[in-house]
Design a protein around this motif. Sequence first.
Motif, short mmCIF file in Angstrom:
data_model
loop_
_atom_site.label_atom_id
_atom_site.label_comp_id
_atom_site.label_asym_id
_atom_site.label_seq_id
_atom_site.Cartn_x
_atom_site.Cartn_y
_atom_site.Cartn_z
N HIS A 1 0.79 -1.15 -0.09
CA HIS A 1 0.10 -0.12 0.09
C HIS A 1 0.83 1.38 0.07
CE1 HIS A 1 -3.12 -2.98 0.87
NE2 HIS A 1 -3.66 -2.21 0.48
N ASP B 1 -6.80 -7.04 4.81
CA ASP B 1 -7.36 -6.50 3.57
C ASP B 1 -8.79 -6.88 3.20
OD1 ASP B 1 -6.11 -4.36 1.11
OD2 ASP B 1 -7.67 -5.91 0.52
N SER B 2 -9.76 -5.99 2.67
CA SER B 2 -10.99 -6.41 2.49
C SER B 2 -11.21 -7.11 1.18
CB SER B 2 -11.81 -5.05 2.25
OG SER B 2 -11.65 -4.50 1.32
N ARG C 1 -12.67 0.77 -6.61
CA ARG C 1 -13.51 1.73 -5.51
C ARG C 1 -13.32 3.08 -6.25
NH1 ARG C 1 -11.85 -0.87 0.40
NH2 ARG C 1 -13.65 -2.41 0.05
N ARG D 1 -10.88 8.70 -2.83
CA ARG D 1 -10.06 7.55 -2.78
C ARG D 1 -8.75 7.56 -3.62
NH1 ARG D 1 -9.74 2.27 -1.22
NH2 ARG D 1 -8.88 0.80 -3.00
C1 LIG Z 1 -6.12 -2.25 3.58
C2 LIG Z 1 -7.15 -1.02 3.51
C3 LIG Z 1 -6.62 0.10 3.62
C4 LIG Z 1 -8.04 -1.18 2.43
C5 LIG Z 1 -8.88 -2.60 2.31
O1 LIG Z 1 -8.94 -3.11 3.34
O2 LIG Z 1 -9.22 -3.00 1.13
C6 LIG Z 1 -7.51 -1.22 0.88
O3 LIG Z 1 -6.69 -2.26 0.48
C7 LIG Z 1 -8.40 -0.59 0.00
O4 LIG Z 1 -8.60 -1.17 -1.15
O5 LIG Z 1 -9.23 0.02 0.35
#
Ligand SMILES: CC(C)[C@H](C(=O)O)[C@@H](O)C(=O)O
Length: 424
Positions: free
Chosen positions: A63, A119-120, A379, A384
């Motif tokens: 990240h 991570d989501s 996203r 973002r």
């Molecule tokens: C790790 C976290 C900041 C976030 C997630 O959990 O997905 C990121 O990877 C995203 O894509 O928004």
Amino acid sequence: MHAVEKMLARAAGVDSVTPGEILNCSVDFIELNDLYLQVVRSFYEMGGTKVWDPTKISFVFDHYSPAPTIRTAQIHKEMRDFAREQGLTHHFDINAGVCHQVMPEAGLIRPGMILVATDSHTTTHGAFGAFGTGIGATDAATVLISGELWFRVPEVIKIEITGKPRTGVYAKDVILHIIGKLKADAAVYQAVEFCGEYVEGLGVSERMAVCNMAVEMGAKTAWMKPNRAVLDYVEERFGTDYILDETDPGYTYAGEHFFDVSSLEPQLACPHSVDNVFPFSEVSPVKVDQAFIGSCTGGRLEDLEAAAQVVKGRKIAPATRMVVIPASMEVYKKAMEKGYVQTLIEAGATFNAPGCGPCLGTHAGILARGEVCVSSTNRNFPGRMGSPEAEIYLGSPALVAASALEGSLADPGKYLDTPQGASV
Ligand SMILES: CC(C)[C@H](C(=O)O)[C@@H](O)C(=O)O
Ligand code: SF4
């Protein structure tokens, strides 16, 4: 039981489970990314001394990679020190890429496993028949200490996809269309199984793109029955010691949705939410300031190939920037070997080191106030990718590349039907 329920039952050491039940499961693998130094600190605060199994833990610096600030460089340093002290086997530093690309490439993902990560988008790994889900810092610290975690058994819904889309329409268009129809709260805390003839025919990359975005409907996890392409990928990198769970005949889903994609147009998620989706022909022309190709959704070799097919022998619009960030160093290297990097650079694109980068606005392609970006990511919320007053449209890598050529949102089909478009 469903295959997802069978994975959880096996990890909990019980014969059967039902949705809503709370289980204590052993975890097969955990990944932490470089936003989660807090996990290391919580590990010690919770009395941790040695991690439960240094071969089942991975740190991936993605990240903030390479570290763009002193604070993030400090985070990397502390996490690097922890990885070395604990003797972690799988530490991927700034020369690897995005965790959801790096782990499958490294042979760490297999059918039947319980994978958690901070991570989501860990739902991506349902593409390999794994149970993958995102967790927070406290749960992650618990896993580092014990190798176990609590899970509430999710209901399972089925999304069955049939039909063969036209040239220029990809799995990214399909998943955007589905999210646009079902909406962002369609699968909260549920497991989503993607199936049907369309899914059965998908390769690894497009399966990953679909499962990656299941979380944009609130899904706890996603799952696809592995096909031969997936098993070949896994067996080449991991081996054959995996478990293929089968759903019992007659299993009753908590919900079912059916989609025929044969007449689907390219899709766009329009500002400012992922489920604000329209077919290309219904979206007003928009001048594009930046086109971004990258991320765990749309930065793989196949994505760079599609973009190169569109731009080959052409130049991007003078007022448009095109930023390309391969999802991993392996992708980058192969894209160079195949000439995709050369083709994209000759069209006017710029490249940055593999990682998340602009996808979540940390660096390497930040948007200014009032700018418009078309992106192969997942996203498009306000802020973002930089300024909260920028606008983000989500589409397939081919659509992103076509939009870079025209300097405004563009359907890639016309660049792919020509003989020139077909060869890279
Ligand atoms: C790790 C976290 C900041 C976030 C997630 O959990 O997905 C990121 O990877 C995203 O894509 O928004
Ligand atoms: S590439 Fe984007 S979506 Fe994927 S893990 Fe990184 S920030 Fe999240």
